[in-house]
Write a protein that holds these residues in place. Sequence first.
Motif, short mmCIF file in Angstrom:
data_model
loop_
_atom_site.label_atom_id
_atom_site.label_comp_id
_atom_site.label_asym_id
_atom_site.label_seq_id
_atom_site.Cartn_x
_atom_site.Cartn_y
_atom_site.Cartn_z
N SER A 165 0.67 -1.34 0.04
CA SER A 165 0.10 -0.21 0.05
C SER A 165 0.73 1.31 -0.09
CB SER A 165 -0.93 -0.08 1.20
OG SER A 165 -1.84 -1.12 1.06
N GLN A 192 3.41 0.33 13.99
CA GLN A 192 1.99 0.89 13.70
C GLN A 192 0.91 0.93 15.00
OE1 GLN A 192 3.14 -2.08 12.85
NE2 GLN A 192 1.36 -3.50 11.92
N THR A 241 -2.26 2.25 10.03
CA THR A 241 -1.94 1.85 8.69
C THR A 241 -1.06 2.71 7.84
OG1 THR A 241 -4.06 2.50 7.61
CG2 THR A 241 -3.93 0.33 8.24
N VAL A 242 -0.23 2.37 7.03
CA VAL A 242 0.63 3.10 5.98
C VAL A 242 0.25 2.80 4.56
CG1 VAL A 242 2.78 3.23 7.65
CG2 VAL A 242 2.43 1.19 6.03
N PRO A 243 0.05 3.76 3.67
CA PRO A 243 0.67 5.16 3.89
C PRO A 243 -0.22 6.05 4.67
CG PRO A 243 -0.71 5.05 1.81
CD PRO A 243 -0.56 3.46 2.49
N ASP A 264 -5.15 7.30 3.89
CA ASP A 264 -5.14 6.36 2.72
C ASP A 264 -4.68 6.82 1.48
OD1 ASP A 264 -7.59 7.27 1.57
OD2 ASP A 264 -8.21 6.78 3.81
N ASN A 265 -4.49 5.90 0.41
CA ASN A 265 -4.01 6.11 -0.90
C ASN A 265 -5.21 6.98 -1.54
OD1 ASN A 265 -1.57 4.83 -1.83
ND2 ASN A 265 -2.31 3.17 -1.00
N ARG A 302 -2.82 -12.98 3.98
CA ARG A 302 -3.24 -12.62 5.58
C ARG A 302 -3.99 -13.76 6.15
NH1 ARG A 302 -2.01 -6.59 6.34
NH2 ARG A 302 -2.58 -7.39 8.78
N ARG A 325 -4.02 -11.24 12.53
CA ARG A 325 -3.99 -10.14 11.95
C ARG A 325 -4.55 -10.13 10.55
NH1 ARG A 325 -4.14 -6.32 13.70
NH2 ARG A 325 -3.30 -5.23 11.93
N PRO A 376 -5.66 -5.65 8.25
CA PRO A 376 -4.96 -4.55 8.95
C PRO A 376 -5.80 -3.61 9.44
CG PRO A 376 -5.56 -3.87 6.38
CD PRO A 376 -6.00 -5.27 6.86
N1 LIG Z 1 -6.70 1.76 2.67
C1 LIG Z 1 -5.28 1.67 3.07
C2 LIG Z 1 -4.77 0.35 3.23
C3 LIG Z 1 -3.53 0.52 3.76
C4 LIG Z 1 -2.87 -0.93 4.37
O1 LIG Z 1 -3.62 -2.00 4.38
N2 LIG Z 1 -1.45 -0.86 4.82
C5 LIG Z 1 -0.98 -2.08 5.23
C6 LIG Z 1 0.26 -2.13 4.62
S1 LIG Z 1 0.03 -2.90 2.87
C7 LIG Z 1 -0.92 -1.65 6.91
O2 LIG Z 1 -0.56 -0.60 7.20
N3 LIG Z 1 -0.77 -3.06 7.45
C8 LIG Z 1 -0.52 -2.78 8.86
C9 LIG Z 1 -0.87 -4.17 9.47
O3 LIG Z 1 -0.84 -5.25 8.94
O4 LIG Z 1 -0.90 -4.21 10.99
C10 LIG Z 1 -4.78 2.36 1.82
O5 LIG Z 1 -4.60 1.95 0.67
O6 LIG Z 1 -4.20 3.72 2.10
#
Ligand SMILES: N[C@@H](CCC(=O)N[C@@H](CS)C(=O)NCC(=O)O)C(=O)O
Length: 211
Positions: free
Chosen positions: A12, A39, A52-54, A66-67, A114, A123, A126
Amino acid sequence: VITLYDCATAPSPRRARILLAEKGVPHATVQVDLRGGEQFGEAFRAVNPLCTVPALRLEDGRVLTDNAAIIAWAEAAYPEPPLLGTTPLEKAEVASWQWRVEFEGLIAVAEALRNGSPAMAGRALPGPVGYEQIPALAERGRARIGHFLDALEQQLATKDFVAGAAFSVADITAVVTVDFARAVKVRPDEQRHPHLLRWRERMGERPSMAA
Ligand SMILES: N[C@@H](CCC(=O)N[C@@H](CS)C(=O)NCC(=O)O)C(=O)O
């Protein structure tokens, strides 16, 4: 200074990295250690309570979490080059393909990974809530990835880019998704997906894709 909260190994935030590179948005980067659980720490929760990132902190301190928000902001603040289409119909096509790549592709890979990886136990999604895995979703996710690659192949057989004639956010999301599928050992096939593979090769020539 604009700051991207990033994780070099996660799909992401890679979408946001590529987008900012294509738009030429100057920014600093902060790595968030997702494997180490950073996080969920107090410091990052203060940046993004969704854990979450980004996340993108703007110059005035506001944070886009979010994106979808980052893309909308970047297109408005840095209109060139346009990445959401130019004509009304192009914009509709980009929106449609962006949704399809996310729903049929990216989410399918995420589900497969996942719900199947022992490292992701508890988990399965996310975010701040710890959901248990559903193994059947891993299997379904893998099947969906296959159908997604076929759909992308069909589109790219007659189009230079995912949403048609111009490079767009749908190409960014699709590159990230196709590469992310390697995490569950699914790859496009030379016989079955020749146009997709040629498109991926062309995408690799863009400096942003090294991001
Ligand atoms: N809606 C979010 C989804 C972000 C997302 O799922 N990020 C994942 C990394 S790909 C994350 O932060 N995961 C944290 C975790 O698994 O605890 C976006 O696209 O900005």
